[in-house]
Design a protein around this motif. Structure first.
Motif, short mmCIF file in Angstrom:
data_model
loop_
_atom_site.label_atom_id
_atom_site.label_comp_id
_atom_site.label_asym_id
_atom_site.label_seq_id
_atom_site.Cartn_x
_atom_site.Cartn_y
_atom_site.Cartn_z
N VAL A 86 -4.67 9.34 1.91
CA VAL A 86 -5.75 8.56 1.34
C VAL A 86 -6.27 8.86 0.06
CG1 VAL A 86 -7.90 7.18 1.68
CG2 VAL A 86 -6.31 7.22 3.43
N VAL B 118 -12.42 3.48 3.70
CA VAL B 118 -12.01 4.75 4.11
C VAL B 118 -12.69 4.93 5.52
CG1 VAL B 118 -12.43 7.33 3.73
CG2 VAL B 118 -12.10 5.76 1.96
N GLN C 71 -6.33 0.92 -2.07
CA GLN C 71 -7.22 0.84 -0.67
C GLN C 71 -7.39 -0.83 -0.68
OE1 GLN C 71 -6.78 3.60 0.34
NE2 GLN C 71 -9.06 3.96 0.93
N TRP D 116 -4.67 -2.13 1.19
CA TRP D 116 -4.50 -1.64 2.65
C TRP D 116 -5.37 -2.44 3.35
CZ3 TRP D 116 -8.17 -0.25 6.22
CH2 TRP D 116 -7.73 0.51 7.18
N LEU E 214 -15.13 0.42 -1.15
CA LEU E 214 -14.08 1.48 -0.74
C LEU E 214 -14.50 2.55 0.09
CD1 LEU E 214 -13.00 2.23 -4.59
CD2 LEU E 214 -11.90 0.75 -2.92
N TYR F 85 0.81 -1.30 -0.01
CA TYR F 85 -0.03 -0.05 0.06
C TYR F 85 0.92 1.16 0.04
CZ TYR F 85 -3.18 3.86 1.83
OH TYR F 85 -3.87 4.99 1.94
N GLN G 77 -10.05 3.46 7.84
CA GLN G 77 -8.76 4.12 7.80
C GLN G 77 -9.10 5.35 8.86
OE1 GLN G 77 -8.67 4.47 3.79
NE2 GLN G 77 -6.70 3.40 3.65
#
Length: 678
Positions: A61, A91, A69, A72, A87, A29, A94
């Protein structure tokens, strides 16, 4: 301070990038992100790396970059049930993992209030950048600041709910000028940019340039325009168009032009990014005149401008005829850009904006902290004078401000002891130690009261498994043993009959009952399911006039009102993690009136729900949002039915309004349970 920047890139660019760099999809990533940053796409907007040099712990990001992504998620052992929103889910994870103090979106349309409301972690400062029109349904009430280089968005930002607006423009990254410095001009006129419904003026100018170029065989002109769909451009423009040019290749294209043409978006006022990108690489910029251009560069000295098609053609001919004058302007423009508008300098201005608004927020918090501190001193004076009832009233006011304060719950416990309420004192001491575990005096008093009023006893329920988990969770819950055993039996029953659906708990406090339910799911569930645990994690909301004991005593006045029953989400999450239950529990931070409706669709069918909201409005909100999600045969347990009159009222009002009748089963003096009938 932790800073997280969330961007989105053009989908077409990402597709092209990974098509031409196939090996990168296999990178880590971090390495994928570094390769994208090196390619220079959107580089003028990427501030995270430069804020590290200013003392931030910065993270970046690219939200719609699927390969990176997903990598990650793989590296962090994140699995997804909802493939359609994978997706967006990544996020969220994250944000939850990084826990930024400052969250910066360069796409506040995709990531507006509807996204921010789904976050478990709430940053101290939320910032958005916008230089294009907003969609009609965009909501910005969660944004502390909207940044833009176009003043026309000031009023619109406020209309959409933003708290503040700041004029701001991005900067030019120095590393790009070094990469393209050896490129030499090969084309007379270059234009790079979009042509959409917001670029009607630009399109007209491009038609004029096209006609002018077609009449001059010795003039080389190249456009680099991404077409929204086939044949979206006039045919004569298509013939000069080389298609999209992304990242470093775009900067190379700008460097290859003797004259780089810039025509702003229809609502622009002279500060678009091509102004800095062209001067930054050292090319001569001929840009449409706007008053704001002179704010950045001096026309005729560092850039050149035109006010009409005729003047544009006139200056193209003049500067192609006199290359030295053109090159002198390009040189001065580059020096100005690199010295004053480098992204490192712009990061300093960005940092100043952040610190200004963080200071405002800090001052507001400090004001509340001072108020709590003053109330605490005042109550201590009353305690010293043995006026415990007055001290208690003041402590209640301080607790309602919801600022964890050393010794406040300890002082509340002292008042409870003097008011002959030892069990309330024990709960207050536990709350003190959740926030301040090093408080020696609170520990001593808790041990003393526990020895005096909670003597060792055998658990009522001979179920060894329940007794074993009870020992681990009892310090983290105010529920009676009877109600905890009921939660254990009901949740296990739902798992054993394999009734589909997630579990929900509304009202978590210190996390003990969530841990019990999650334990049952982990051991007995035959299918994948989660426990959604809802709480403000900063104490109870204000009670209403409905929220009294059956003797009429108001919740706020007896010491269990606003700000009480608090534990931080960090404390509770750590408790669950120590019991190896974090993979089952999804904590949701916020008040029920906002968070329940947001999570309703995500949760889907519910097979078990624990209602521990205490108040009338809270209980009513839980039922109104989630009862329709509960499967037939699903179980509901209500914690405060026999304690707070408002809770019982909400249950029976819901029955009447929906023409249903709950087959209520008593657990103890306050708790009840029932199944949802078919």
């Amino acid at each position: 301070m932790k800073f997280l920047q969330i961007l989105t890139f053009y989908e077409k660019y990402l597709i092209d990038f990974y098509t031409y760099n196939k090996q990168i999809v296999n990178y880590s990533y971090k390495d994928q992100l570094n390769e994208l940053i090196r390619d220079g796409f959107g580089a003028s907007h990427i501030f995270a790396p430069y804020l590290n040099d200013l003392g931030y712990d910065s993270h970046l990001v690219i939200a719609n970059n699927s390969p990176a992504q997903l990598q990650w998620a793989k590296e962090n052992n994140i699995h997804h049930e909802n493939k359609q929103e994978i997706l967006i889910d990544i996020v969220k994870k994250q944000v939850d993992l990084i826990k930024p103090d400052i969250l910066y979106f360069t796409d506040p349309v995709t990531f507006d209030d509807s996204f921010i409301n789904t976050l478990n972690h709430r940053p101290n400062l939320i910032i958005g950048w916008r230089a294009a029109t907003f969609l009609q349904n965009t909501k910005l009430s969660k944004f502390d600041i909207i940044l833009s280089n176009a003043e026309i968005f000031r009023q619109k930002s406020f209309e959409l709910g933003a708290k503040s607006f700041e004029f701001f423009f991005p900067g030019f990254p120095d590393f790009i000028s070094n990469i393209v410095k050896n490129e030499s001009p090969k084309l007379d006129i270059v234009f790079s940019g979009n042509v959409s419904g917001e670029h009607r003026n630009r399109l007209e100018y491009l038609k004029i340039i096209t006609n002018y170029s077609n009449k001059r065989s010795n003039l080389s002109t190249a456009f680099f325009i991404p077409e929204l769909h086939p044949n979206s451009l006039p045919l004569n423009i298509q013939k000069l168009n080389n298609g999209p040019c992304w990242g470093i290749n775009m900067y190379r294209a700008l460097k290859c032009g003797r004259i780089v043409l810039n025509i702003d978006i229809d609502f622009g006022d002279g500060g678009n990014m091509r102004l800095f990108e062209t001067t930054g690489v050292g090319s001569f910029l001929l840009t449409q005149y706007q008053d704001k251009v002179a704010k950045y560069f001096e026309p005729g000295k560092e850039v050149e401008t035109f006010r009409s098609p005729e003047e544009m053609i006139e200056k193209i001919e003049y500067y192609l005829k006199y290359p030295q004058k053109r090159e002198d302007i390009a040189y001065r423009g580059q020096q100005k850009c690199l010295s004053e508008f480098s992204i490192k300098n712009r990061a300093i201005d960005f940092d100043n904006i952040i610190r200004k608004y963080m200071s405002k927020k800090r001052n507001s918090k400090l004001l509340n902290q001072k108020t709590v501190s003053d109330l605490k001193k005042k109550s201590m004076t009353y305690i010293d004078n043995n006026n415990f009832e007055k001290a208690f009233e003041i402590i209640i006011q301080a607790k309602a401000l919801k600022i964890p304060t050393y010794n406040l719950d300890y002082m509340k416990a002292i008042c409870f002891v003097r008011m002959n309420r030892p069990f309330d004192a024990i709960e207050s001491l536990r709350e003190e130690l959740r926030f301040f575990p090093e408080n020696v005096e609170a520990k001593k008093l808790l041990v003393q009261l526990s020895e005096d009023f909670l003597p060792p006893k055998e658990y009522k329920y001979r179920n060894y498994e329940f007794s074993s988990i009870l020992k681990k969770i009892k310090p983290n819950t105010m529920l009676s043993e009877e109600r905890l055993f009921s939660l254990f039996v009901l949740s296990r029953h739902i798992c054993l009959i394999d009734l589909p659906g997630n579990f929900v708990e509304c009202g978590v406090a210190a996390g003990g009952s969530s841990a019990l339910i999650a334990y049952v799911i982990k051991k007995y569930s035959k299918r994948l399911r989660h426990l959604y645990s809802f709480d403000s994690f900063e104490g109870m909301p204000e009670p209403s006039k409905e929220d009294t004991l059956y003797n009429g005593a108001e919740a706020q006045k007896i010491g269990w009102g606003a700000g009480t029953c608090a534990a931080s989400i960090q404390y509770v999450s750590s408790f669950w993690e120590n019991l190896n239950l974090s993979d089952i529990i999804i904590p949701v931070k916020g008040y029920f009136n906002k968070k329940l409706s947001e999570k309703k669709n995500e949760i889907g069918q519910i097979s078990f729900m624990h209602l521990d909201g205490d108040w009338y409005e809270s209980t009513k909100t839980i039922l109104e949002n989630f009862y329709s999600n509960i499967a037939e045969g699903g179980a509901l347990q209500v914690d405060d039915y026999g304690h707070w009159s408002g809770c019982q009222k909400a249950i029976h009002e819901f029955e009447l309004q929906n023409e249903i009748s709950f087959n209520i089963n008593k657990i103890d003096s306050t708790g009840i349970w029932f199944f949802k009938k078919s």
